[in-house]
Design a protein around this motif. Structure first.
Motif: not given
Length: 390
Positions: A49, A51, A57, A60, A128-129, A131-136
């Motif tokens: 959560d 990174p 990202y 993660s 940030d959020r 990019d994290l959603t796209r990656a995970t």
């Protein structure tokens, strides 16, 4: 009205070790805090959560896939809701037992209704959020929603299947799975029968809207998991909410000039350094407090000074300082405010009162917006108890 749907939740398999695996929300963690949680366990949710590093990202995303493949995280056998209970003793010494439900809340277009903001938001340039959603391809932490439909608390009273418990700083977090189709249907119908007000997580909800649109563009579909986002929903009633104030810190203006500006709408009187007892007196007697580096002033609104302004401390301050150049930031906690002023990180601070539940209800029903950072809902929910694949 918004759809509220069950899903096959991802959960830690090691339910007896959750203290080492879950963490507070990402947006209340400093980097030092995040590193402390990383050191607790190689499987702590912060590794996903929050990174770090240039490829954080992508790492993660790989880590989430590996944890599912190796059984660190396991999915429910079918669509479920999760009852999330929070038990604690509040600042007034009153035992509290809050209950909400975690599910997938429909992502609606801005202004479409159904899912409503309750305050103006401050701009956030960070992706940030997103990019994290796209990656995970997952929702890792929930938006906090307030159901305007009555009866949710009663519907959640019966326990579900226990799936985890964490105690932290006097607060007990308990999660229970609801898989029974009849009960699942009843929860979905009730939450979806009226508007849901976003209490916390406006930025995350906005990110979910962008991600939904990206998925629609890539797939041509409107029936994927991206049509909803992870949400904790509790009933908008007084006994199910614990609301604290978010105070104001001022820069770009001296404490003397700030005091002079506020005197146009407030009667001021010098008082001793504020204490927790001061905060209680503010609520009882209806005043604010200006905090300087070595002095404090009580601020009582002058008669008629705010006739054309909603009865919100944040709105009062915006009106009083509308024509005065200044910069404002937001800080919860009396000790944190006084420390910021004492250390020179702010020229002055203003302590405000928590917004009442009645005013939050009025905001929702009249589709109004409060000033930014008007409310601070506590205790904060843990990240890692429920994850939602996308």
């Amino acid at each position: 009205m918004p759809a509220f749907v069950p899903f096959a939740a991802l959960r830690y398999a090691a339910t007896d070790d959750l203290d080492a695996l879950v963490a507070p929300p990402y947006d209340v963690l400093s980097e030092a805090d995040a590193e402390t949680f990383r050191q607790r366990s190689e499987h702590n949710i912060v590794h996903l959560d929050v990174p770090s590093g240039p490829d954080g990202y992508a790492r993660s995303g790989r880590l989430l896939e590996r944890w599912q493949r190796t059984g660190i995280l396991v999915a429910d056998a079918g669509p479920t809701f999760t009852i999330y209970r929070v038990r604690f003793t509040d600042a007034a010494g009153v035992p509290r037992d809050l209950a909400g439900v975690i599910g997938g809340l429909e992502v609606v277009d801005e202004g479409a209704g159904g899912v409503l903001p309750h305050e103006r938001t401050t701009p956030k340039a960070s992706t940030d959020r997103l990019d994290l959603t796209r990656a995970t391809r997952a929702n890792l932490s929930p938006v906090w929603g307030l159901a305007l439909a009555s009866g949710l608390t009663a519907l959640l009273a019966e326990p579900g299947e226990p799936v985890g418990k964490v105690s932290d700083e006097g607060v007990e977090h308990v999660v229970e799975r609801v898989a029974d189709p009849a009960r699942v249907a009843a929860i979905a119908e009730l939450v979806g029968s009226d508007d849901v007000l976003i209490a916390d997580g406006h930025h995350r909800y906005g990110v979910s809207r962008i991600y939904r649109d990206e998925v629609r563009a890539a797939t041509g579909r409107t029936d994927t998991a991206a049509e909803q986002t992870l949400a904790y929903v509790g009933e908008l009633v007084a006994d199910q909410l614990s609301v604290a104030a978010i105070h104001r810190l001022y820069q770009g203006i001296s404490a003397a000039d700030l005091l002079a500006a506020l005197r146009r709408r407030f009667r001021t009187s010098e008082i001793a350094a504020p204490t927790p007892e001061t905060l209680a007196a503010m609520e009882a007697d209806g005043y604010l407090v200006l905090v300087g580096s070595d002095v404090a002033w009580r601020l009582d609104p002058l008669p008629g000074a705010f006739e054309d302004v909603r009865e919100l401390d944040g709105a009062w301050l915006e009106a009083a300082l509308a024509d005065v150049p200044h910069e404002v930031t937001y800080q919860h906690g009396l000790a944190e405010v006084t420390a910021a002023v004492r250390d020179g990180r702010a020229e002055a601070g203003v302590l405000i009162r928590p917004v009442s539940v009645a005013e939050i209800q009025r905001t929702a029903r009249e589709h109004l917006l409060m000033p930014p950072k008007s409310t601070f809902f506590t205790p904060k929910l843990k990240t890692g108890l429920v994850l939602r694949p996308l």
